[in-house]
Design a protein around this motif. Structure first.
Motif, PDB file in Angstrom:
ATOM      1  N   ALA A  22       0.811  -1.218   0.000  1.00  0.00           N
ATOM      2  CA  ALA A  22       0.000   0.000   0.000  1.00  0.00           C
ATOM      3  C   ALA A  22       0.845   1.268   0.000  1.00  0.00           C
ATOM      4  O   ALA A  22       0.310   2.369   0.037  1.00  0.00           O
ATOM      5  CB  ALA A  22      -0.927   0.007   1.212  1.00  0.00           C
ATOM      6  N   THR A  23       2.155   1.104  -0.059  1.00  0.00           N
ATOM      7  CA  THR A  23       3.051   2.263  -0.012  1.00  0.00           C
ATOM      8  C   THR A  23       3.247   2.814  -1.415  1.00  0.00           C
ATOM      9  O   THR A  23       3.487   2.073  -2.371  1.00  0.00           O
ATOM     10  CB  THR A  23       4.412   1.864   0.581  1.00  0.00           C
ATOM     11  OG1 THR A  23       4.208   1.353   1.900  1.00  0.00           O
ATOM     12  CG2 THR A  23       5.350   3.053   0.639  1.00  0.00           C
ATOM     13  N   VAL A  50       4.817   4.632  -8.348  1.00  0.00           N
ATOM     14  CA  VAL A  50       4.261   3.274  -8.370  1.00  0.00           C
ATOM     15  C   VAL A  50       3.643   2.952  -7.023  1.00  0.00           C
ATOM     16  O   VAL A  50       4.054   3.472  -5.980  1.00  0.00           O
ATOM     17  CB  VAL A  50       5.345   2.217  -8.703  1.00  0.00           C
ATOM     18  CG1 VAL A  50       5.869   2.387 -10.100  1.00  0.00           C
ATOM     19  CG2 VAL A  50       6.481   2.280  -7.696  1.00  0.00           C
ATOM     20  N   CYS A  51       2.646   2.078  -7.028  1.00  0.00           N
ATOM     21  CA  CYS A  51       2.024   1.571  -5.816  1.00  0.00           C
ATOM     22  C   CYS A  51       1.430   0.207  -6.117  1.00  0.00           C
ATOM     23  O   CYS A  51       0.723   0.044  -7.130  1.00  0.00           O
ATOM     24  CB  CYS A  51       0.937   2.527  -5.313  1.00  0.00           C
ATOM     25  SG  CYS A  51       0.153   1.991  -3.771  1.00  0.00           S
ATOM     26  N   VAL A 105       7.179   7.860  -0.780  1.00  0.00           N
ATOM     27  CA  VAL A 105       8.512   7.445  -0.338  1.00  0.00           C
ATOM     28  C   VAL A 105       9.447   7.587  -1.527  1.00  0.00           C
ATOM     29  O   VAL A 105       9.177   7.045  -2.605  1.00  0.00           O
ATOM     30  CB  VAL A 105       8.509   5.994   0.171  1.00  0.00           C
ATOM     31  CG1 VAL A 105       9.917   5.544   0.525  1.00  0.00           C
ATOM     32  CG2 VAL A 105       7.596   5.868   1.381  1.00  0.00           C
ATOM     33  N   LEU A 106      10.520   8.340  -1.350  1.00  0.00           N
ATOM     34  CA  LEU A 106      11.465   8.577  -2.436  1.00  0.00           C
ATOM     35  C   LEU A 106      12.420   7.394  -2.553  1.00  0.00           C
ATOM     36  O   LEU A 106      12.974   6.928  -1.550  1.00  0.00           O
ATOM     37  CB  LEU A 106      12.245   9.861  -2.164  1.00  0.00           C
ATOM     38  CG  LEU A 106      12.635  10.735  -3.364  1.00  0.00           C
ATOM     39  CD1 LEU A 106      11.394  11.139  -4.139  1.00  0.00           C
ATOM     40  CD2 LEU A 106      13.382  11.964  -2.879  1.00  0.00           C
ATOM     41  N   VAL A 107      12.614   6.893  -3.774  1.00  0.00           N
ATOM     42  CA  VAL A 107      13.504   5.765  -4.034  1.00  0.00           C
ATOM     43  C   VAL A 107      14.513   6.187  -5.097  1.00  0.00           C
ATOM     44  O   VAL A 107      14.150   6.831  -6.091  1.00  0.00           O
ATOM     45  CB  VAL A 107      12.732   4.524  -4.525  1.00  0.00           C
ATOM     46  CG1 VAL A 107      13.686   3.361  -4.791  1.00  0.00           C
ATOM     47  CG2 VAL A 107      11.679   4.117  -3.512  1.00  0.00           C
ATOM     48  N   HIS A 196       7.805  -6.648   5.810  1.00  0.00           N
ATOM     49  CA  HIS A 196       6.542  -6.482   5.096  1.00  0.00           C
ATOM     50  C   HIS A 196       5.997  -5.061   5.143  1.00  0.00           C
ATOM     51  O   HIS A 196       5.010  -4.770   4.471  1.00  0.00           O
ATOM     52  CB  HIS A 196       5.481  -7.423   5.686  1.00  0.00           C
ATOM     53  CG  HIS A 196       5.904  -8.851   5.688  1.00  0.00           C
ATOM     54  ND1 HIS A 196       5.925  -9.632   4.550  1.00  0.00           N
ATOM     55  CD2 HIS A 196       6.356  -9.645   6.698  1.00  0.00           C
ATOM     56  CE1 HIS A 196       6.362 -10.854   4.856  1.00  0.00           C
ATOM     57  NE2 HIS A 196       6.632 -10.883   6.152  1.00  0.00           N
ATOM     58  N   SER A 197       6.618  -4.177   5.912  1.00  0.00           N
ATOM     59  CA  SER A 197       6.136  -2.805   6.017  1.00  0.00           C
ATOM     60  C   SER A 197       7.293  -1.839   5.828  1.00  0.00           C
ATOM     61  O   SER A 197       8.465  -2.234   5.878  1.00  0.00           O
ATOM     62  CB  SER A 197       5.465  -2.557   7.378  1.00  0.00           C
ATOM     63  OG  SER A 197       6.435  -2.636   8.419  1.00  0.00           O
TER      64      SER A 197
END
Length: 592
Positions: A22-23, A50-51, A105-107, A196-197
């Protein structure tokens, strides 16, 4: 037992933290004019949102950097000045990108590079950095994949390993798309590792074990003061020595995510106590740290492994002296230069002197009036005065030796002048590789002589008292004797400093003259020299003038600066990074 899906989906509905499925991630990649955020500039931004494995949007634009793009960067990325001439500037692009990435969240792959440029852009525009959570796929890959799976964690390697749909090609959007596939491949591996989170993911990449976190109590009671800390094991054996301006904050960092060094994690796992030595100011802390590392030789301090190794350049005591690289300073009457930082530096210094002065390089024992053997090739090309064939008298040879000693102690010009003349000749004849080698040797010679003359100048002073502003209206005080720190204190704001100085001088340690000593003593003197050169430092008193030779190596600083600049300008394509091959023959296919 609750079953989990084979992919990275979290099926536990009682999970309090947001699951990775869900992130929302925004995978970003930048192309720039260079590697220094703040001085270099962004030329292209590419990002993919993306999600849950689905692409929600893409962001891509060229950026006018406001400066010229070098030929190397143009070859690497394909981005030229003409391509960005009509592109918007970063002032217009950055707000749009921040809005695109808001709430995500920046990747990035090697995230400090990309995030560093984005933060520098916000700083230049006086815009607050949004404080995105950041995930680095390079760090994540190092934690998950083994050497048997991938030889390295470059983006191109990982994209091939995970069979990314897009091949990275040093263009921002293509690289961002490839990073998306790499991210999904890595997340698919995390399920079996209990991640997982997002909080679990960040803890996983932090490389801080539960054992480290459980030892946070070791920082309890440590003051917020400058000083030295010593980690010890259950037997009281020192494991690691460090220094900080704030002992409490620094020690606490070893038990949180900001400490990512594997070696330090191992050390903290063995540690059972932390001893601290409170110091008057940071200078005293640095000196005490150096002395403790030299004495205790803690296992986890890299410096302790080489603390007792010294390298010297020796002029042998013979009728016809020669230069020799040695590891010990003996009271044999010979002239020694050093200690030097490494055997490689000593060899470069020796080679530079051989280029300037035709002293012998052989190891034969030569006696005046006795023919030992025929001269070698060096004599034929004018690089040796050939004392083996009695082509030079002992007195004339001693003049050559005196030039070397004079350069070490006072005037380096007699060595530098012939070398610079030869450098000009090599450049004129376009022998650039030889010229570059000679230039590096000259630089080593100048730096080594400048360092030795600076150390000698400070070592000669029987007593020197200096003061540095502490930034809050007070003074940091230091007493030096023969290049060693023998007393330190602080005169707080509003307190007269001179009575403290008098008391400090009266109680300071007595030190004998040390014309030669261990590398630890030299390193301590270098720390003091750097401190004395800081802005605002004042000399309160000195037993003799602090001076350097009028014609010493310090005069060559301007030439050193130009030589350093020439290293980067000599060949703009001499970059260590490999260029990606876009097209190559298919394996197994016959050519022709």
């Amino acid at each position: 037992m609750q079953n989990r899906a084979t992919d990275f989906t979290q099926l536990n509905f009682d999970e309090l933290d947001e699951p990775l499925r869900a992130t929302t991630f925004v995978v970003v990649d930048l192309e720039t004019t260079g590697g220094a955020a703040g001085s270099d500039a962004i030329t292209e931004i590419g990002a993919v949102k993306v999600c849950n494995g689905q692409i929600l949007g893409e962001f891509a634009t060229l950026v006018d950097p406001g400066i010229a793009i070098t030929p190397f960067v143009s070859v690497l990325t394909g981005i030229t000045d003409s391509m960005v001439a009509a592109a918007p500037g970063l002032a217009a692009v950055l707000p749009a990108f921040l809005e695109f990435a808001s709430g995500s969240v920046l990747v990035a792959h090697n995230a400090p590079f990309d995030v560093g440029f984005l933060k520098a852009g916000c700083l230049a525009q006086q815009r607050p950095w949004p404080g995105f959570p950041v995930v680095d796929t390079a760090v994540l890959a190092r934690r998950i994949l083994t050497r048997d799976e991938v030889p390295n964690c470059k983006l191109s390697t990982l994209a091939g390993f995970f069979q990314a749909a897009t091949t990275p090609n040093h263009r921002a959007l293509s690289d961002a798309r490839a990073t998306v596939d790499v991210l999904h491949g890595l997340i698919a591996r995390l399920g079996s590792l209990g991640v997982h989170s997002l909080p679990e993911l960040r803890a996983f990449t932090a490389q801080v074990s539960d054992a480290q976190r459980r030892k946070r109590h070791l920082a309890d009671g440590i003051p917020h003061s400058p000083g030295v800390y010593i980690f010890k094991d259950a037997a009281g054996t020192p494991l690691y020595v460090g220094t900080s301006k704030d002992l409490r904050n620094r020690v606490r960092q070893y038990f949180v995510a900001s400490e990512t060094r594997t070696r330090m994690g191992e050390m903290v796992g063995l540690a059972e106590s932390v001893d601290v030595i409170v110091c008057a100011h940071a200078l005293e802390a640095q000196v005490r740290e150096l002395r403790l590392i030299t004495t205790l030789k803690p296992k986890y301090n890299r410096r302790s492994k080489n603390s007792d190794r010294t390298i010297w350049l020796k002029l042998t005591r013979e009728h016809y002296p020669r230069l020799s690289v040695v590891r010990e300073h003996r009271p044999d009457g010979a002239d020694y230069f050093g200690p030097l930082r490494s055997a490689r530096q000593a060899e470069q210094l020796r080679d530079a002197i051989h280029d300037a002065v035709p002293i012998r390089q052989c190891t034969d024992k030569l006696v005046p009036g006795r023919h030992v053997r025929s001269a070698c090739t060096l004599a034929d090309i004018g690089r040796c005065s050939a004392p083996c064939e009695q082509h030079i008298s002992v007195d004339d040879y001693s003049v050559l030796v005196a030039r070397i000693v004079q350069a070490w102690r006072a005037d380096v010009g007699e060595l530098i002048t012939p070398l610079r003349d030869r450098l000009t000749q090599l450049s004129t004849h376009q022998r650039y590789e030889e010229a570059a080698l000679l230039r590096d040797r000259i630089a080593t010679l100048v730096r080594s002589c400048a360092r030795a003359q600076s150390l000698t100048g400070l070592n000669r002073i029987e007593e020197l008292v200096a003061a540095r502003p502490d930034g809050v209206g007070g003074w940091e005080l230091a007493v030096l004797r023969h290049g060693r720190l023998v007393g330190s204190d602080v005169a707080a704001r509003g307190i007269a400093p001179m009575p403290i100085v008098e008391s400090l001088v009266a109680t300071a340690e007595a030190v004998d003259d040390r014309s030669a000593g261990l590398m630890a003593v030299v390193e301590e003197t270098e720390i003091l020299l750097r401190w004395l050169g800081e802005p605002g430092v004042r000399l309160v008193r000195s037993s003799r003038p602090w001076a350097l030779p009028a014609f010493g190596a310090g005069r060559q600083r301007r030439w050193l600066a130009s030589a350093k600049a020439a290293v980067g300008l000599a060949n703009p394509f001499a970059d260590r990074r490999g260029l990606r091959i876009s097209h190559q023959p298919t394996r197994g296919r016959a050519l022709g």
